[in-house]
Design an enzyme around this catalytic site. Structure first.
Site, PDB file in Angstrom:
ATOM      1  N   GLU A   1      31.091  35.544  64.204  1.00  0.00           N
ATOM      2  CA  GLU A   1      30.103  34.641  63.634  1.00  0.00           C
ATOM      3  C   GLU A   1      30.073  33.249  64.244  1.00  0.00           C
ATOM      4  OE1 GLU A   1      29.707  35.704  59.094  1.00  0.00           O
ATOM      5  OE2 GLU A   1      31.723  36.184  59.772  1.00  0.00           O
TER       6      GLU A   1
ATOM      7  N   GLY B   1      38.773  35.528  64.108  1.00  0.00           N
ATOM      8  CA  GLY B   1      37.494  36.225  64.117  1.00  0.00           C
ATOM      9  C   GLY B   1      36.521  35.600  65.096  1.00  0.00           C
TER      10      GLY B   1
ATOM     11  N   ARG C   1      43.944  34.639  70.339  1.00  0.00           N
ATOM     12  CA  ARG C   1      44.044  35.594  71.430  1.00  0.00           C
ATOM     13  C   ARG C   1      42.824  36.505  71.429  1.00  0.00           C
ATOM     14  NH1 ARG C   1      48.364  40.561  71.796  1.00  0.00           N
ATOM     15  NH2 ARG C   1      48.067  41.094  74.002  1.00  0.00           N
TER      16      ARG C   1
ATOM     17  N   THR D   1      34.118  43.169  74.816  1.00  0.00           N
ATOM     18  CA  THR D   1      33.465  43.163  73.506  1.00  0.00           C
ATOM     19  C   THR D   1      33.408  41.760  72.915  1.00  0.00           C
ATOM     20  OG1 THR D   1      35.546  43.745  72.400  1.00  0.00           O
ATOM     21  CG2 THR D   1      34.079  45.551  73.032  1.00  0.00           C
TER      22      THR D   1
ATOM     23  N   ASN E   1      39.752  41.848  73.456  1.00  0.00           N
ATOM     24  CA  ASN E   1      38.992  42.628  74.432  1.00  0.00           C
ATOM     25  C   ASN E   1      37.942  41.704  75.029  1.00  0.00           C
ATOM     26  OD1 ASN E   1      36.876  44.248  75.643  1.00  0.00           O
ATOM     27  ND2 ASN E   1      37.766  46.026  74.637  1.00  0.00           N
TER      28      ASN E   1
END
Length: 703
Positions: A658, A655, A581, A587, A584
């Site tokens: 990266e 995450g 998910r 960002t 934002n």
């Protein structure tokens, strides 16, 4: 500002940053404050035999010169790179051998230039080769990964495969170069230490300083209010914070140490060079029968750091026979360390380039080859994936990029002196999470305060955590205030490994969800001090999972190669990701695009050379180490799938910091091959390297 989790909310600190009111570590000035400038060693190995400070102390404004002869004594650190000014030993060029403290930065710099250091230099060795006599197989690569993993008989399977590639790739040393260089300001008062530092995790800094100076952690406060990037180089404490604390104790004054950019490559870590050998064997239908990925890298003589570049090959593709090996040589070089997507960035460049070569060998579309080798479970562990939507990323990316109209023949799209081509590569990054604590307070005025020692390194952590809290509380975002970036707040892990939001957000979610329940059960008005709850995810966030948890993505690139100059221009970059998910949209896109831009730099402009004679990185500043700028790419876009994964954390997030870099370099390299018909196996694809390849091919009558 409105919107809970998922909304494209603007960064809360944006106005402070563009208005210049956001304060960074070197900007916390105190009355009587001093500044310091380090003195680096100019030999690659040896011992300091003398430190003449007379001329430096004569410079107006110089307060003190610290060296191993008079610096405060420290306890032996767990990280040997922090044992600064503790002995005469010089383990590599650039190691700090003195520190000049002065009233002004100009005086400190002039004083540092006046220090005269003599050495007993020794023979050094900084040249990495696959056949180096000192190469060994370590017990582990970074992250606790076994150095070697083997399944079946990969050599026999490779020997009998219908289609084979046996290729070598080289990724040079790379440097993090955050916009804000490493800096710290330290102040001692009544036996207590206060530090402002540019770090990805203040908790680790406090624990390190406590051990070095023999202090209880409760007597140390470390803050990192704003951090101008780190990319891994600020993931652990660096010499600047130790030097600042030492100098402040020695002089009795607040001291700021801001490392000059050209000193960074030697003292804050770098991505070590990696030499790759890939052997892929497949049947006539393109199904992998054998996969071998062997990596050779370097480490320093004082601290072992082994880039885990063969680990991604344990995740990506189904192959009944496989071997992944890490080898390392300890040399007289600066200690390598974490750099954005360690392991995955160089490892996937090599693997995804080799897969492209195998597709060419088979005459198969490179997307279809990847799809054909999708595993049912994680190949290394045998665990089922919590979610794996790589194929969906490849298919959606192909649709958006217009892949179906691609002529697969290399070197066929010429426009005057330009050759055009397109390429694709896959990406992956593990889902990592660590225990965190957080508190949430309901105030009588209807607002909420969430406190957690998270660190915002430019990713928008303040904003996203407020969104997570607002979501769990069921209130508007404007009603939630966030406090982060200090050891005086509830403890939390560092910002690194794409684990920050997953770790901190879990604790914030739990605290706010508990607060919401308490409020629902509580009749009447709140007390004047408000209502507080806390959360600690230990035992849950760090619990062993029955699933292999990874983010996946697909990268597409279109390039134009100038046959006259050798210059490569990227016209389009597209990334499509499956990362759980998205919390934002604004960002997240920034993070994806930032990673892709860094991957472009890895492919085309970034590279460092270890000078064998001097033991020094020759590209030590931004004049010689070239990072990408806006003009380096015409069009860059990032998209993501709406991926549902309930086996991650309460937010369902993975995450994203990266994975954007991971496949970009390979996609660009594969596009350059498609444009030219020349396979370049060493980064960066600089004009001189590309032009040499084109001229060689032209001499053979092929271009």
């Amino acid at each position: 500002m409105t919107g809970g989790a998922g909304a494209p909310a603007e960064r809360r600190e944006g106005r402070e940053k563009v208005g210049g009111t956001a304060r960074y570590a070197a900007e916390f000035h105190s009355p009587g404050g001093a500044l310091a400038w380090p003195v680096p060693a100019v030999v690659a190995r040896g011992r300091v035999t003398g430190v003449d400070t007379a001329a430096a102390l004569d410079v107006p404004g110089v307060l003190a010169v610290l060296s191993h002869e008079n610096a405060p004594r420290l306890a032996e650190p767990d990280d040997p790179t922090l044992a600064v000014l503790q002995s005469a030993r010089v383990p590599h060029r650039g190691w700090f051998v003195a520190l000049v403290v002065a009233e002004t930065l100009e005086a400190a710099r002039a004083g540092a230039a006046a220090v005269r250091v003599t050495y007993d230099a020794e023979e050094h060795d900084v040249a990495l080769t696959v056949s180096h006599p000192g190469v060994y197989v370590p017990e582990e690569a970074n992250g606790g990964h076994p150095a070697v993993r083997e399944q079946g008989d990969p050599d026999r399977a490779f020997g009998s495969a219908v289609a084979r590639v046996d290729v070598a790739y080289r990724v040079p040393p790379l440097h993090n170069h955050p916009m804000e260089p490493h800096a710290s300001t330290a102040r001692w008062e009544d036996g207590r230490l206060t530090v402002h530092t540019s770090s990805q995790g203040t908790g680790a800094v406090r624990a390190t300083l406590a051990a070095l100076f023999g202090l209880p952690q409760e007597r140390i406060v470390v803050t990192a209010e704003h951090v101008g990037g780190g990319f891994g180089s600020k993931g652990t404490p660096r010499p600047d914070v130790v030097l600042a604390a030492m100098a402040a104790r020695h002089t009795g004054r607040p001291v700021t140490v801001a490392l000059p950019r050209r000193y960074l490559p030697a003292v804050v870590g770098h991505r070590a060079p990696t030499l790759h050998r890939l052997r892929l064997g497949a049947d006539a239908d393109g199904r992998l029968e054998s996969l071998v990925h062997e990596v050779t890298t370097h480490t320093s003589r004082i601290k072992e750091f082994v880039e885990q570049a063969a680990v991604p090959a344990r995740v990506m593709y189904a192959a009944p026979h496989s071997r992944t090996v890490h080898r390392v040589a300890a040399l007289d070089v600066p200690s390598p360390s974490w750099m954005r997507a360690p392991g995955e960035a160089p490892g996937m460049y090599a693997l995804e380039s080799a897969v492209d070569e195998l597709a060419a060998e088979l005459g198969m579309d490179p997307i279809e080859l990847r799809v054909r080798n999708e595993p049912d479970v994680e190949p290394d562990s045998g665990k089922p994936f919590s979610s794996r939507n790589l194929v969906a990323c490849l298919r959606e990316g192909a649709r958006r990029f217009g892949w179906a109209g691609r002529d697969p023949r290399p070197g066929t799209r010429r426009e005057g002196p330009l050759l055009r081509g397109t390429g694709v590569a896959a990406a992956t990054y593990p889902v990592m999470v660590a225990p965190s604590t957080a508190t949430a307070r309901a105030r009588p005025d209807g607002t909420y305060l969430v406190r957690i020692n998270a660190t915002d390194i430019g990713t928008g952590a303040r904003t996203v955590l407020a969104q997570v809290g607002a979501d769990a509380l069921g209130v508007s975002l404007e009603r939630v205030r966030i406090e982060i970036g200090s050891t005086e707040l509830p403890s939390a892990p560092l910002a690194g490994g794409s684990s920050g939001t997953a770790s901190w957000g879990w604790a914030v979610h739990d605290a706010c969800a508990r607060l919401a329940r308490r409020l629902a059960e509580r009749p009447g008005p709140l007390p004047e001090q408000g209502l507080d709850v806390s959360a600690d995810t230990e035992g849950a966030a760090d619990a062993e999972s029955d699933f292999a948890r990874h983010a996946f993505g697909a990268h597409f690139a279109e390039v134009a190669v100038d046959t006259v100059t050798g210059e490569v221009r990227v016209g389009r970059l597209l990334g499509v990701y499956a990362a759980g998910r998205i919390l934002n949209a604004r960002t997240a896109r920034s993070q994806f695009v930032g990673g892709m831009t860094m991957g472009l730099g890895m492919a085309l402009t970034e590279g460092s050379t270890m000078d064998a004679a001097f033991g020094d990185f020759t590209e030590s500043d931004l004049a010689s180490y070239h990072v990408p700028v806006h003009a380096d790419i015409a069009e860059i876009d990032a998209h993501w799938l709406d991926e549902e994964d309930s086996r991650l954390n309460p937010m369902g997030s993975k995450g994203i910091g990266e994975i954007g870099i991971v496949g970009t370099a390979a996609a660009i390299g594969n596009a350059v091959h498609h444009a030219t018909g020349v396979r370049f196996r060493e980064l960066p694809l600089s004009p001189d390297r590309v032009l040499t390849g084109l001229l060689d091919r032209r001499a053979q009558g092929a271009v």
